[in-house]
Structures are given as structure tokens and as C-alpha cells.
Design a protein around this motif. Sequence first.
Motif, PDB file in Angstrom:
ATOM      1  N   GLN A   1      41.380   7.543 150.493  1.00  0.00           N
ATOM      2  CA  GLN A   1      42.198   7.292 151.694  1.00  0.00           C
ATOM      3  C   GLN A   1      41.627   6.127 152.496  1.00  0.00           C
ATOM      4  O   GLN A   1      42.357   5.248 152.949  1.00  0.00           O
ATOM      5  N   VAL A   2      40.318   6.147 152.675  1.00  0.00           N
ATOM      6  CA  VAL A   2      39.674   5.078 153.460  1.00  0.00           C
ATOM      7  C   VAL A   2      39.869   3.733 152.761  1.00  0.00           C
ATOM      8  O   VAL A   2      40.222   2.728 153.401  1.00  0.00           O
ATOM      9  N   ASP A   3      39.689   3.705 151.433  1.00  0.00           N
ATOM     10  CA  ASP A   3      39.889   2.452 150.682  1.00  0.00           C
ATOM     11  C   ASP A   3      41.310   1.934 150.889  1.00  0.00           C
ATOM     12  O   ASP A   3      41.517   0.747 151.086  1.00  0.00           O
TER      13      ASP A   3
ATOM     14  N   ILE B   1      38.611  11.536 150.548  1.00  0.00           N
ATOM     15  CA  ILE B   1      38.352  10.728 151.756  1.00  0.00           C
ATOM     16  C   ILE B   1      38.130   9.270 151.363  1.00  0.00           C
ATOM     17  O   ILE B   1      38.689   8.354 151.946  1.00  0.00           O
ATOM     18  N   ARG B   2      37.335   9.101 150.322  1.00  0.00           N
ATOM     19  CA  ARG B   2      37.018   7.732 149.869  1.00  0.00           C
ATOM     20  C   ARG B   2      38.309   6.976 149.518  1.00  0.00           C
ATOM     21  O   ARG B   2      38.498   5.827 149.931  1.00  0.00           O
TER      22      ARG B   2
ATOM     23  N   THR C   1      40.657   7.846 159.832  1.00  0.00           N
ATOM     24  CA  THR C   1      41.225   8.315 158.554  1.00  0.00           C
ATOM     25  C   THR C   1      40.562   9.617 158.118  1.00  0.00           C
ATOM     26  O   THR C   1      41.226  10.543 157.639  1.00  0.00           O
ATOM     27  N   THR C   2      39.259   9.698 158.298  1.00  0.00           N
ATOM     28  CA  THR C   2      38.528  10.902 157.867  1.00  0.00           C
ATOM     29  C   THR C   2      39.000  12.110 158.673  1.00  0.00           C
ATOM     30  O   THR C   2      39.267  13.179 158.106  1.00  0.00           O
TER      31      THR C   2
ATOM     32  N   ARG D   1      38.412   2.676 161.883  1.00  0.00           N
ATOM     33  CA  ARG D   1      39.468   3.090 160.943  1.00  0.00           C
ATOM     34  C   ARG D   1      38.947   4.184 160.006  1.00  0.00           C
ATOM     35  O   ARG D   1      39.665   5.116 159.652  1.00  0.00           O
ATOM     36  N   VAL D   2      37.681   4.054 159.592  1.00  0.00           N
ATOM     37  CA  VAL D   2      37.088   5.051 158.692  1.00  0.00           C
ATOM     38  C   VAL D   2      37.058   6.408 159.395  1.00  0.00           C
ATOM     39  O   VAL D   2      37.480   7.436 158.832  1.00  0.00           O
TER      40      VAL D   2
END
Length: 573
Positions: free
Chosen positions: A241-243, A238-239, A226-227, A222-223
Motif C-alpha cells: 500500500q505504501v509503495d 502495508i508495504r 497509509t499505515t 504519507r507512510v
Amino acid sequence: MAQAQRFRALLDLCKRRGFLFQSAEIHGGLRGAYDYGPLGVELKKNIAQSWWRRNVYFRDNVVGIDTSIVTPHNVLKASGHVDEFTDALVDCLLTKERFRPDKAPPINFKQDKGQSSGKISIHSPDKETAKLWEQKIQNELAPGAVVTRQGKEVLLHVKEMTTTTYGKQSGSIVLETTSGSNLTIPYHGYAEPATNSPFLTDERPFNLMFKTFLDPIDPIDRVIKTTIENNTSDARTIRDQVDNVLRPSTVYLRPETAQGVFINFNQVMRTMKTKLPFGIAQMGKSFRNEIRLEHAIFRTPEFEQLELEYFTAPWESSAWFQYWQKDRLAWWLEHANNKGDIRTRNHEADEMAHYAKGCMDVEYKFPWGWGEVEGVANRGNYDLTQHMKATGENFEVLEDKPDVSSHLKETALVTSVPQEPTRFVPTVIESSCGLNRALLAFLCDAFQQVQEPGKESRTVLKLHPRFAPVKCAIMPLTGNAEFQPYVEKVARSLRRQGLYTVIEAQKLRIGKRYYRHDEIGTPFCITVDHQTLEDQTVTIRDRDTAEQHRIPITDVSSIINEKIWGDEAPELD
Ligand code: GAP
């Protein structure tokens, strides 16, 4: 024996006799992870059971609970742990060591006599490393600085330095340079603890919780997805969005057992029909991603807590806070040999946890200094209120006729009692004992080297009989088959009482067998000998005095029970 040497001898005993093993040792081990061997597991269980007996079974108003270790994000967001359960963290740019600045020592600066100039000596492990560090400082960390070496020491030449203490205004270090100009580096009141290096990153907060994901899809996938989809090089974006993507499956290993108690407050009230004041006890594992793991099991990522959350009316909370401070200290003192090695310490306002209104630590004098083994805190109604706000659940209690608990009637700490029916969120008084630290403290307290004239020194582990892993060793004097029925009869009578009893029938001299049991803390040894065959008596030997008495076989279990439990009974005040 010096303290450090004594501690090493204790750890050696723990490994040799089966108290404590390095986890996964055959695979190279895992830092901070320990396994408890056959004797360690008994010792740990006995300490935990003493705590449970004292706080649950001996009281009418305390019940137990056992809640999930895996905890949803929402619980720990509401409790404040997601945002506030942090330690400050600093990296050393030279050594790459990571440490907590609040625990680090001030820099060691040796001033030239009568001058403001002097030297900072950085301790490297060997000459090769010293050479590499010298180059790294000159090329990267402080270009142009004058750096010399003396064996393993790397010396910084300092023109002057303004000192400061941790948390106060920052100081600075002005270094000499080859060009003669000034080169200033900041000084925040500490150096890297192992080497005295001043080349450090800024402090940043570091959340201590272990985060994981309840998700059938690998979170790393998923990370990555998303990235790629976000197509930005901005790390913050990015952080975030990933969270967001991971939030629904984010869970934590609980950092304290207490939150499981708070979120079940209404369930326990409903099922047990409890009335204030009452307590909910929980023992179990907690997890913290500690920056520095230290002193064997003193600070580990995985540990066990014995926690009691005691819910009170606000007007009684100060009186109960005082009561629990006294009661918990009494438990520690009762089970220790060296009472002077246990003390209490009140927290300063700036060291209190985010939820606490007052906190007292019980500390033990470990071989490396005083260390916290238990905290007693007034958590106010912070936790219950936070969970109410986050969920809409109502944790208020209605007191129709507000009153004072009977045994607090004389206590000056009770504040004004309302005269009419009152609804309120209870105040929580918490005691939180670290089980692994308790085990380590009681082992340190019990470890004694005995030197008898003309004999080799030997170890006696003077554990409280309630804590001792093996309560009784039964020994036939020789291999005479006629002794066997008596040995078995005594063992059975003790085992039926739930006392861990071993039969020591090895061909070792009886004295040797006694000494082997002294070393693991067995408080009583029973010997079956020729006289037993005639008059059905045995000898009972006391670990601490080495005295022996003859007693009838039929009295063994009652005498040992009496010696272990004595007059253990709780005093409410
Ligand atoms: N619920 C309150 C609480 O958790 P704490 O002072 O953070 O308070 C309580 O922890 C006790 O847990 C400490 O006094 C200590 O004995 C034990 N403890 C905390 N962190 C530990 C660790 N990393 N390793 C071993 N024991 C730990």
C-alpha cells in the motif's frame, strides 16, 4: 615498505597536500564521503578531460550529453534496475555486521589432528566483548552449545562440519552441546569477514539504488497515514500500500549514467544527424547504496563515471566489442608507469550484470589486490528495447544498404551482412570507467619513495604529465626584484595555453622547492636566475630524472606542451 603502510602513506600525502579530505570532518565525518581538495580536483579533471579528448574530440562519430541525475521510477523500472540491480546481503546475528556473502571468506575451521571434530574461533575486539558474545551464543544463538574463551577468542566446539563453497549446495556445522546431543547450524560457504562468525541470517536481495521522493508533502507523513488507514498488521500488505501511494513521486539517484543516454537516443540522432556506428559519451555522478564501503574512494556511495555508449549494427557488434576492449586497455597502459599492474579479466556468465551479453573488466593491482576500474560490456539491444516496450518510442534504425565500417573490413569478427535494406535496434558496446577509482589507481601507480644516499627518503608522485595537477612551477632563484618580470612572463605564456602554473617565490632553498613539487607530481620546474637577466634563458627541471637544461624563455611553452601532449593521437585500429 609494506603495501598497507605504503597505502596509508599515500592517503596521508593526499590529506596533507590537498588531494583528498574526509567529508564533513569537523562534524565527525561521514563514512564513504570524500571531498577533493585543490590538487585532487585538478587531478580528477585532468583524467576526465583525457578521457573526453580521446573519446569525443578525437573522433568524428562520438558526441557528448549531460543528463539528469534524478531519474523517474519508470526509466529504471524499464531498464531492470528496480527489480534486478541488487546485491545479496547477510547480517551477522552476533556482531550485527552487514556484508556481501559473495565477497566473504570461507569459515576458518581448525580440525583436530586426524579427527572430524575441531574448533571455530570467533575473533572479538577485546575480552569484554568476548564475554558478551559467549553469553549471547549460549543464551540465544546456539542454546546449550559448548563455548569457551581464550583471551579475545570465542571458541565453538565442533563435532563435525560439511564444507561447501559459496553458491553451491549448503553445508552444516554440528556443534557440541553440554547435554551431549547434536546442535546443527547451516553453513553456506562463508563466515562474517571480520570475526569468522558463523551465526548469520539468510541471504536477501538488497537494491542498490538510492530512492527519494519528489513531493512537497513529507513522504513519512504519507507512510504514517497509509499505515493507519489500512488498519492491518500484515507487513507485506502495508508495504504494498505504501509503495502504491508513494509511486507517483518516487525517483532515484541514477545508479549509472548510461540510462540517460539510452532514453535520449532519438533526440541525439535527430539533432546531430548521426549514423551508425556512433557513440554518446557522458561523464557525471552516479550513486549506489553499497553494502560495504571500502578502501577510501575505491567503493563509495557517490562516485563519478566516464561512460561511452557506442551504437553499432548487430553484424559489427562483436568487432566493435573487441575494438573497445583494446582501445580502453591502451589508454590505461599509456598513462601508467607500472604496466604489469594493469590487466583485463573476462566475466564469467554468472557474474554479468542483468543487461550484459559479454563483459571484460580492466583491473588494477591495488595494495589490497586486483580491483575493477573499468568495465567494457556488450549490452546487446537490451536497454533500447526495454525503453521501447515501456514507452512506445521507436529506436529502430534503417540501413538502406547494409555495409561494414571501413576499418572493420579486414576483421574476421564481422558476421553476415544483410544484402537488403534492414531495420533493427542497434547493439550497444559500452565502456564504463570509474573516475574516482581511476584517480586512486593512478595515484597508487605514481607514488614512489625515493631514497638517496645520506638523505631522508622522500616522495615523488610520478603522475603522467597530462594528469599532474600542477603542470609547471616557476621559481625565482632569490627574492631579487629583477627576476619578477621574467617569472610573470613565463607564467603568462603557460597560463594562456590552459596549463595550471604556480609561482613559487617562497624563501625556501630551491632544492626544497623542487622536492615539494616532486611530492605533488609537478612534472616541470622553471627557474629564473642571474643568467636569465643576461641572456633571457631559464632552467627547466624534469621531475623524473631531476635533470636540468637551459632553454630560451620564448621556447618554454612549446617545449612543455610537447612534453605533456607528445604524439597523443587516436589510432582507430
Ligand atoms: N554502466 C555500467 C556500469 O555502471 P559497473 O561495472 O557497475 O558498470 C562501472 O560500473 C565502473 O564504475 C566500475 O568499473 C567502477 O570503476 C565504477 N564504480 C562502480 N561502483 C562504484 C562505487 N560504489 N564507488 C566507486 N566507483 C564505482
